[in-house]
Write a protein that holds these residues in place. Structure first.
Motif, mmCIF file in Angstrom:
data_model
loop_
_atom_site.group_PDB
_atom_site.id
_atom_site.type_symbol
_atom_site.label_atom_id
_atom_site.label_comp_id
_atom_site.label_asym_id
_atom_site.label_seq_id
_atom_site.Cartn_x
_atom_site.Cartn_y
_atom_site.Cartn_z
ATOM 1 N N ALA A 83 0.832 -1.212 0.000
ATOM 2 C CA ALA A 83 0.000 0.000 0.000
ATOM 3 C C ALA A 83 0.863 1.257 0.000
ATOM 4 C CB ALA A 83 -0.926 -0.004 1.207
ATOM 5 N N LYS A 84 1.952 1.225 0.763
ATOM 6 C CA LYS A 84 2.832 2.393 0.840
ATOM 7 C C LYS A 84 3.413 2.712 -0.533
ATOM 8 C CE LYS A 84 5.040 3.097 4.738
ATOM 9 N NZ LYS A 84 6.003 2.810 5.820
ATOM 10 N N ASN A 85 3.834 1.668 -1.258
ATOM 11 C CA ASN A 85 4.392 1.882 -2.596
ATOM 12 C C ASN A 85 3.335 2.446 -3.538
ATOM 13 O OD1 ASN A 85 6.286 1.727 -4.744
ATOM 14 N ND2 ASN A 85 5.377 -0.203 -5.371
ATOM 15 N N ARG A 86 2.129 1.922 -3.445
ATOM 16 C CA ARG A 86 1.057 2.413 -4.328
ATOM 17 C C ARG A 86 0.723 3.875 -4.014
ATOM 18 N NH1 ARG A 86 -1.035 -1.285 -7.526
ATOM 19 N NH2 ARG A 86 -3.100 -0.381 -7.735
ATOM 20 N N GLU A 87 0.823 4.202 -2.735
ATOM 21 C CA GLU A 87 0.560 5.586 -2.342
ATOM 22 C C GLU A 87 1.624 6.534 -2.920
ATOM 23 O OE1 GLU A 87 -0.253 5.837 1.883
ATOM 24 O OE2 GLU A 87 0.445 7.927 1.881
ATOM 25 N N VAL A 88 2.876 6.150 -2.815
ATOM 26 C CA VAL A 88 3.945 7.036 -3.296
ATOM 27 C C VAL A 88 4.002 7.067 -4.829
ATOM 28 C CG1 VAL A 88 5.850 5.373 -3.082
ATOM 29 C CG2 VAL A 88 6.338 7.771 -2.907
ATOM 30 N N MET A 89 3.526 5.983 -5.488
ATOM 31 C CA MET A 89 3.454 5.990 -6.966
ATOM 32 C C MET A 89 2.382 6.958 -7.458
ATOM 33 S SD MET A 89 3.832 2.147 -8.459
ATOM 34 C CE MET A 89 2.358 1.528 -7.697
ATOM 35 N N GLY A 90 1.238 6.985 -6.807
ATOM 36 C CA GLY A 90 0.103 7.771 -7.283
ATOM 37 C C GLY A 90 -0.737 6.991 -8.276
ATOM 38 N N THR A 92 -2.638 5.447 -11.546
ATOM 39 C CA THR A 92 -2.096 4.946 -12.819
ATOM 40 C C THR A 92 -1.996 6.053 -13.867
ATOM 41 O OG1 THR A 92 -3.104 2.807 -12.367
ATOM 42 C CG2 THR A 92 -2.441 3.208 -14.641
ATOM 43 N N ASN A 93 -3.067 6.828 -13.988
ATOM 44 C CA ASN A 93 -3.075 7.944 -14.930
ATOM 45 C C ASN A 93 -2.509 9.180 -14.221
ATOM 46 O OD1 ASN A 93 -3.633 10.058 -16.641
ATOM 47 N ND2 ASN A 93 -5.640 9.261 -17.232
ATOM 48 N N PRO A 94 -1.380 9.711 -14.713
ATOM 49 C CA PRO A 94 -0.756 10.850 -14.010
ATOM 50 C C PRO A 94 -1.693 12.049 -13.850
ATOM 51 C CG PRO A 94 0.241 10.507 -16.189
ATOM 52 C CD PRO A 94 -0.631 9.309 -15.911
ATOM 53 N N ALA A 95 -2.694 12.157 -14.729
ATOM 54 C CA ALA A 95 -3.665 13.254 -14.605
ATOM 55 C C ALA A 95 -4.466 13.137 -13.308
ATOM 56 C CB ALA A 95 -4.601 13.258 -15.810
ATOM 57 N N ASP A 96 -4.577 11.919 -12.786
ATOM 58 C CA ASP A 96 -5.328 11.682 -11.547
ATOM 59 C C ASP A 96 -4.423 11.536 -10.321
ATOM 60 O OD1 ASP A 96 -7.606 11.520 -13.172
ATOM 61 O OD2 ASP A 96 -7.335 9.347 -13.455
ATOM 62 N N ILE A 102 5.108 10.026 -7.393
ATOM 63 C CA ILE A 102 6.045 9.780 -8.496
ATOM 64 C C ILE A 102 5.373 10.042 -9.837
ATOM 65 C CG2 ILE A 102 7.317 7.957 -9.717
ATOM 66 C CD1 ILE A 102 7.816 6.699 -6.872
ATOM 67 N N ARG A 103 4.167 9.523 -10.002
ATOM 68 C CA ARG A 103 3.513 9.705 -11.299
ATOM 69 C C ARG A 103 3.099 11.150 -11.550
ATOM 70 N NH1 ARG A 103 0.454 3.959 -10.690
ATOM 71 N NH2 ARG A 103 1.805 2.694 -12.026
ATOM 72 N N ALA A 104 2.686 11.867 -10.509
ATOM 73 C CA ALA A 104 2.353 13.285 -10.692
ATOM 74 C C ALA A 104 3.585 14.057 -11.146
ATOM 75 C CB ALA A 104 1.802 13.872 -9.403
ATOM 76 N N SER A 114 5.995 5.710 -15.745
ATOM 77 C CA SER A 114 7.238 5.729 -14.946
ATOM 78 C C SER A 114 7.483 4.577 -13.980
ATOM 79 C CB SER A 114 7.391 7.059 -14.171
ATOM 80 O OG SER A 114 7.352 8.147 -15.065
ATOM 81 N N VAL A 115 6.424 4.045 -13.374
ATOM 82 C CA VAL A 115 6.618 2.969 -12.388
ATOM 83 C C VAL A 115 5.479 1.945 -12.429
ATOM 84 C CG1 VAL A 115 8.078 4.051 -10.618
ATOM 85 C CG2 VAL A 115 5.624 4.546 -10.645
ATOM 86 N N HIS A 116 5.823 0.743 -11.991
ATOM 87 C CA HIS A 116 4.824 -0.297 -11.727
ATOM 88 C C HIS A 116 4.992 -0.710 -10.274
ATOM 89 C CE1 HIS A 116 2.620 -4.103 -11.836
ATOM 90 N NE2 HIS A 116 3.641 -4.587 -11.156
ATOM 91 N N GLY A 117 3.909 -1.078 -9.620
ATOM 92 C CA GLY A 117 3.997 -1.649 -8.274
ATOM 93 C C GLY A 117 2.939 -2.717 -8.099
ATOM 94 N N SER A 118 3.288 -3.781 -7.390
ATOM 95 C CA SER A 118 2.345 -4.878 -7.150
ATOM 96 C C SER A 118 1.083 -4.371 -6.468
ATOM 97 C CB SER A 118 2.973 -5.935 -6.242
ATOM 98 O OG SER A 118 4.221 -6.344 -6.738
ATOM 99 N N ASP A 119 -0.050 -5.038 -6.759
ATOM 100 C CA ASP A 119 -1.318 -4.574 -6.190
ATOM 101 C C ASP A 119 -1.828 -5.398 -5.007
ATOM 102 O OD1 ASP A 119 -2.148 -6.840 -7.525
ATOM 103 O OD2 ASP A 119 -3.479 -5.791 -8.913
ATOM 104 N N ALA A 120 -1.194 -6.539 -4.726
ATOM 105 C CA ALA A 120 -1.665 -7.394 -3.626
ATOM 106 C C ALA A 120 -0.543 -8.356 -3.224
ATOM 107 C CB ALA A 120 -2.890 -8.189 -4.092
#
Ligand code: CMP
Length: 139
Positions: A83-90, A92-96, A102-104, A114-120
């Motif tokens: 969850a922490k990685n997904r939070e820091v990634m932002g 999927t769509n950088p507009a959101d 990272i994605r913003a 720019s990045v991929h992170g596991s979802d579960a």
């Protein structure tokens, strides 16, 4: 609980020399890089890795993109790492993506994000095992 998650720094980011900047954001979020390697992903690896998306209209484009330039595959460890990685990634769509993620800051589009992170936890374990042997994980 302490978890492990799998991360990819994608071609759009390695190409722009953002490996260090992105890794710094992960580390600042409290994630520890316990494995890291720069690879040129093969088409077969990309198609297998993204197999769940094989019927999506963007599958061909996605696999082509992931093999277009080197990527950096990493294993991240920490409290609530997935969850922490997904939070820091932002998002999927950088507009959101939320400001500061990272994605913003770095992503160019929903594909070149720019990045991929596991979802579960299950996918994290599968993805880690696909690219790393147990001996390569140094916690
Ligand atoms: P990722 O987390 O690596 O997992 C699947 C990827 O598919 C996702 O990030 C996006 O980069 C990519 N993706 C999702 N939607 C699209 C789209 N509409 N066009 C191109 N790529 C997409």
């Amino acid at each position: 609980a302490i978890q492990r998650t799998f991360s990819i720094i994608k071609p759009d980011a390695t190409k722009r020399n953002l490996t260090g900047a992105i890794t710094a954001k992960l580390e600042e979020a409290g994630l520890r890089v316990i494995a890291s390697k720069r690879i040129r992903m093969t088409l077969e690896q990309a198609q297998t890795f993204y197999g769940v998306h094989k019927d999506r209209p963007f599958f061909g484009e996605l696999c082509e993109f992931m093999t277009s330039e080197p990527v950096v595959v990493q294993v991240l460890e920490g409290e609530n790492a997935i969850a922490k990685n997904r939070e820091v990634m932002g998002a999927t769509n950088p507009a959101d993506a939320a400001p500061g993620t990272i994605r913003a800051e770095y992503a160019l589009s929903v594909g070149e994000n720019s990045v991929h992170g596991s979802d579960a936890p299950e996918t994290a374990a599968e993805e880690i095992a696909y690219f790393f042997s147990g001996l390569e994980l140094v916690g």
